[in-house]
Design an enzyme around this catalytic site. Structure first.
Site, PDB file in Angstrom:
ATOM      1  CD  GLU A 150      -0.250 -19.240  21.473  1.00  0.00           C
ATOM      2  OE1 GLU A 150       0.097 -17.549  21.937  1.00  0.00           O
ATOM      3  OE2 GLU A 150       0.041 -20.475  21.638  1.00  0.00           O
ATOM      4  CE  LYS A 152       4.087 -11.256  14.191  1.00  0.00           C
ATOM      5  NZ  LYS A 152       4.211 -10.021  14.651  1.00  0.00           N
ATOM      6  CG  ASP A 154       3.641  -4.378  17.465  1.00  0.00           C
ATOM      7  OD1 ASP A 154       4.367  -5.217  17.227  1.00  0.00           O
ATOM      8  OD2 ASP A 154       2.261  -3.302  16.599  1.00  0.00           O
ATOM      9  CE1 TYR A 289       7.619 -16.867  21.893  1.00  0.00           C
ATOM     10  CE2 TYR A 289       6.743 -14.263  22.311  1.00  0.00           C
ATOM     11  CZ  TYR A 289       7.350 -15.257  21.919  1.00  0.00           C
ATOM     12  OH  TYR A 289       8.745 -14.687  21.095  1.00  0.00           O
ATOM     13  CE  LYS A 377       1.783  -8.218  10.589  1.00  0.00           C
ATOM     14  NZ  LYS A 377       4.025  -7.656  10.446  1.00  0.00           N
ATOM     15  CB  CYS A 471      -5.655  28.084 -13.135  1.00  0.00           C
ATOM     16  SG  CYS A 471      -7.565  26.440 -13.048  1.00  0.00           S
ATOM     17  CB  CYS A 474      -9.482  29.274 -16.460  1.00  0.00           C
ATOM     18  SG  CYS A 474      -8.655  29.202 -15.171  1.00  0.00           S
ATOM     19  CB  CYS A 489      -8.157  28.160 -10.023  1.00  0.00           C
ATOM     20  SG  CYS A 489      -9.057  29.452 -11.766  1.00  0.00           S
ATOM     21  CB  CYS A 494     -12.203  28.498 -13.299  1.00  0.00           C
ATOM     22  SG  CYS A 494     -10.489  26.519 -14.017  1.00  0.00           S
TER      23      CYS A 494
END
Length: 735
Positions: A150, A152, A154, A289, A377, A471, A474, A489, A494
């Protein structure tokens, strides 16, 4: 497949969608020996007590207050970690949360449940499911018989009590033995029979009829409720379950339905209008159910019980399947899981239970759940783990991103060790500290990200994370550009940026040169930009550790073969901000050479369908940079020449790439050619927006196999519906 019809009731029911046929069998009548749910024990140390208290508070929010600070997945993950703690003997399972005392703080009166409303043992994987089956077989080897599968639902668990066929009492589950009285709320706001249907069931109507089930909202109705709230500038409900709990636990039930209240602007509206449709009918629904008659099961088997509930006038969730073996039940469960997105209401898995209720009763219960039932689940989308460190990385455009180093954890079939924290502001807002318990989510099932920090689980030993001002590569001072949450940066030389740009270039343009090669070349100082790749000689490469004549030959051949890429591929490889593969193709179709792109103004670039002003400015700025002009000249000097495109696209041809531009699209059913996420990406790449529910604002509905309620709503609103074949034709690229 059969469509079940419902007899009129008070209040009248609205149709929910297509119902599926059920195979019914018959077994003996059981009487289940019940075990009362136990309480949650405190831990033997401070950490355990902190976790136990956190779990207790989350249960109170979830079951008593109709809200939740964390997702179900995150709660389950914390509960599992607590279960696996060093002092597991102090951990006691329990069902839900105990309601407050009658009348305390304006709360509802408490009512008792008998038999108790137990929970379900939950598993996430096929392996965990087989372990559960093995434990069951060790108790009673004769469990290889009929099984019911069946959905489930929620929602919020409820018990409805009827006497002489009339609804007398409705109550929440609470802690399994004691719940809250919500009778008036159910009568006002939920589609349930006030009078049991009389189909020759005089005996049942003369007895105490106890019906268990789940209160739920359809996805469409949940969207409608939040739209109403948004119109009144009220905060939306985060989840359908929150809306249901809010509706059930209202404390104004002694006031008539016409009572009005004021919103933030002082405008008056009906107190209950959130939970009724335009005809005044309740939006909340109830899926039954379980049925008890004077404390005993109302039928010999689960299948017959569901049939009896239907005959009494209750809605029973569609798609229940009676299976002759556990293996068949597993296959049926997998089919259910594959239909998750097409179901009209929220489900969080499937329930597999013995069909024979007498056999199920003999297996008994654990403290919290019947042994003969299990909830399989859906795979978790979120989990909880420990933040071990935060490192800061520099991207090819200079963007500095905080990244979480995590205690390895399994999530959606992958071992997650790192996750993004997005930017400095997100890091500050989360207040993430080394040692914290964090909630990790896989965004789009691809990129892990930290979405929440569980501050209440702190021990006091966590280390504060300080974002850098310079940075990490660098040392250049970081800047934050206007309109951005990002720190960058801006040093074009760099080292980290050079590496990322080179890696991106070879990944896009060169087949056979990997990131490891780029790292070696940078470390030895052999390259600084992409043009340097094409000046490499065999002698230079053979001096590198691990580079023999064969591997060097393959690298040089790959570089030589990459000198004449398509113009669109070259544009993508340059890594210009906002210029991805789709935009690159559109630009290359209109401007067939690099020189034409260099000469184009922002206004001319913006005339290309799908290229916005910001993108055009970014491209124009890149070509005007003296450093980038020098790079293009350097590439030309080593023989690098992107292929020219023979003709320009017409406007109609460009629009083929954006065939969903400005459209709101809803997907329903199972698509055979690709997954739901792939279809969503195709729509978004072509300018469309995908929505979860069908409404009057929907432009298009794409219907696959087993489309469900969304297709019915599309027909009701007279919307355009595409089959999968028509959808494929619409998104197909031109030849």
């Amino acid at each position: 497949m059969d469509r079940w019809t419902r007899a009129p009731r008070n209040p009248p029911m609205r149709p929910l969608g297509r119902m599926y046929g059920i195979t019914w069998t018959r077994r003996g009548v059981p009487r289940v020996p019940w075990v009362r749910a136990g309480g949650l024990g405190g831990g033997t140390d401070g950490v355990s007590q902190t976790w136990d208290g956190w779990l207790e508070r989350r249960r109170e929010e979830y079951y008593l207050e109709g809200r939740s600070k964390v997702s179900d997945d995150a709660y389950d993950a914390v509960e599992q970690k607590r279960r696996e703690a060093k002092d597991p003997n102090t951990w006691m399972e329990r069902v839900g949360a105990t309601p407050p005392e009658d009348g305390k703080d304006g709360n509802r009166k408490r009512v008792s449940h008998w038999p108790p409303m137990l929970s379900l043992t939950a598993v996430r994987t096929h392996g965990e499911l087989m372990e559960w089956k093995g434990r069951l077989a060790s108790i009673d080897p004769r469990t290889d018989q009929e099984w019911m599968v069946e959905p489930k639902v929620d929602g919020v668990a409820l018990r409805l009590l009827y006497n002489q066929g009339k609804l007398m009492e409705a109550a929440t589950r609470g802690d399994g033995t004691t719940g809250e009285d919500v009778t008036k709320s159910v009568r006002k706001r939920m589609q349930v029979p006030w009078q049991l249907r009389n189909n020759g069931a005089q005996k049942e109507q003369a007895r105490a009829v106890d019906v268990r089930g789940e209160a739920f909202l359809t996805k469409e109705d949940f969207v409608t409720i939040n739209e109403k709230r948004a119109q009144r500038k009220q905060p939306p409900f985060a989840h359908a379950r929150n809306a249901i709990s809010g509706a059930l636990r209202r404390l104004d039930d002694d006031v008539e339905l016409q009572t009005t209240q004021a919103d933030e602007e002082g405008k008056m509206h009906k107190a209950d209008e959130d939970f009724v449709d335009e005809n005044g009918q309740p939006l909340l629904r109830f899926s039954a159910y379980a049925l008890y008659l004077d404390g005993s099961h109302g039928a010999p088997t689960q299948a017959e019980m569901l049939h009896a509930l239907h005959e009494l006038g209750f809605y029973v969730s569609p798609g229940m399947v009676c299976c002759t073996s556990f293996e068949e039940a597993i296959e049926a469960a997998k089919e259910w899981m594959a239909r998750r997105e097409s179901i009209a209401f929220d489900v969080d898995g499937v329930v597999i239970k013995l069909n024979d209720l007498e056999a199920a009763g003999k297996l008994g219960n654990t403290t919290t759940a019947p042994r003969a039932s299990v909830a399989w689940k859906f795979a978790a989308r979120e989990t909880v783990t420990t933040l071990l460190d935060v490192c800061f990385t520099v991207g090819r455009t200079g963007r500095v991103v905080p990244n979480a180093v995590l205690e390895p954890v399994e999530l959606a079939g992958a071992c997650i060790k790192h996750a993004t924290l997005h930017n400095f502001k997100k890091l500050e807002d989360l207040d993430a500290r080394v040692g914290d318990q964090v909630v990790v989510k896989r965004a789009g099932d691809v990129i892990p990200q930290v979405v929440q920090v569980l501050h209440e689980l702190r021990t006091g030993e966590e280390i504060v994370v300080t974002a850098p001002n310079s940075c990490p590569s660098c040392g250049e001072k970081l800047v934050r550009l206007d309109g951005e949450e990002l720190h960058r940066c801006i040093n074009n030389q760099c080292t980290a940026q050079q590496q990322r740009r080179l890696e991106h270039f070879v990944d896009s343009c060169v087949d056979g040169v990997g990131k490891g090669v780029i790292q070696d070349l940078l470390r030895e100082g052999l390259v600084k930009d992409v043009a340097d790749l094409y000046t490499l000689e065999a002698q230079q490469l053979e001096m590198l550790p691990g580079y023999g004549p064969r591997s060097v030959g393959l690298i040089l051949r790959a570089l030589e073969e990459s000198k004449k890429p398509e113009l669109s591929i070259f544009l993508t490889a340059l890594g210009i901000r906002y210029i991805g593969g789709q935009v690159s193709r559109l630009l290359a179709s209109r401007f067939s050479t690099v020189e034409a792109l260099q000469a184009a103004s922002v206004a001319e670039l913006s005339t290309v369908h799908g290229v916005g002003h910001v993108t055009a400015e970014s491209l124009r700025e890149w070509f005007q940079s003296s450093a980038n002009q020098a790079l293009l000249e350097k590439l030309l000097s080593v023989g690098f020449l992107p292929c020219r495109i023979a003709k320009e696209d017409t406007v109609d041809e460009q629009r083929q790439h954006f065939s969903f531009q400005g459209l709101s699209v809803v997907l329903t059913g199972t698509l055979q050619s690709f997954t739901r996420d792939q279809a969503k990406k195709l729509i978004e790449l072509r300018g469309g927006v995908t929505r979860l529910a069908v409404s009057r604002e929907t432009d298009l509905v794409v219907a696959g196999k087993n489309p469900g309620m969304k297709l019915e709503n599309a027909k009701r609103f007279n919307l355009r519906v595409l089959s999968e074949e028509e959808f494929l034709k619409l998104v197909q690229d031109r030849q």
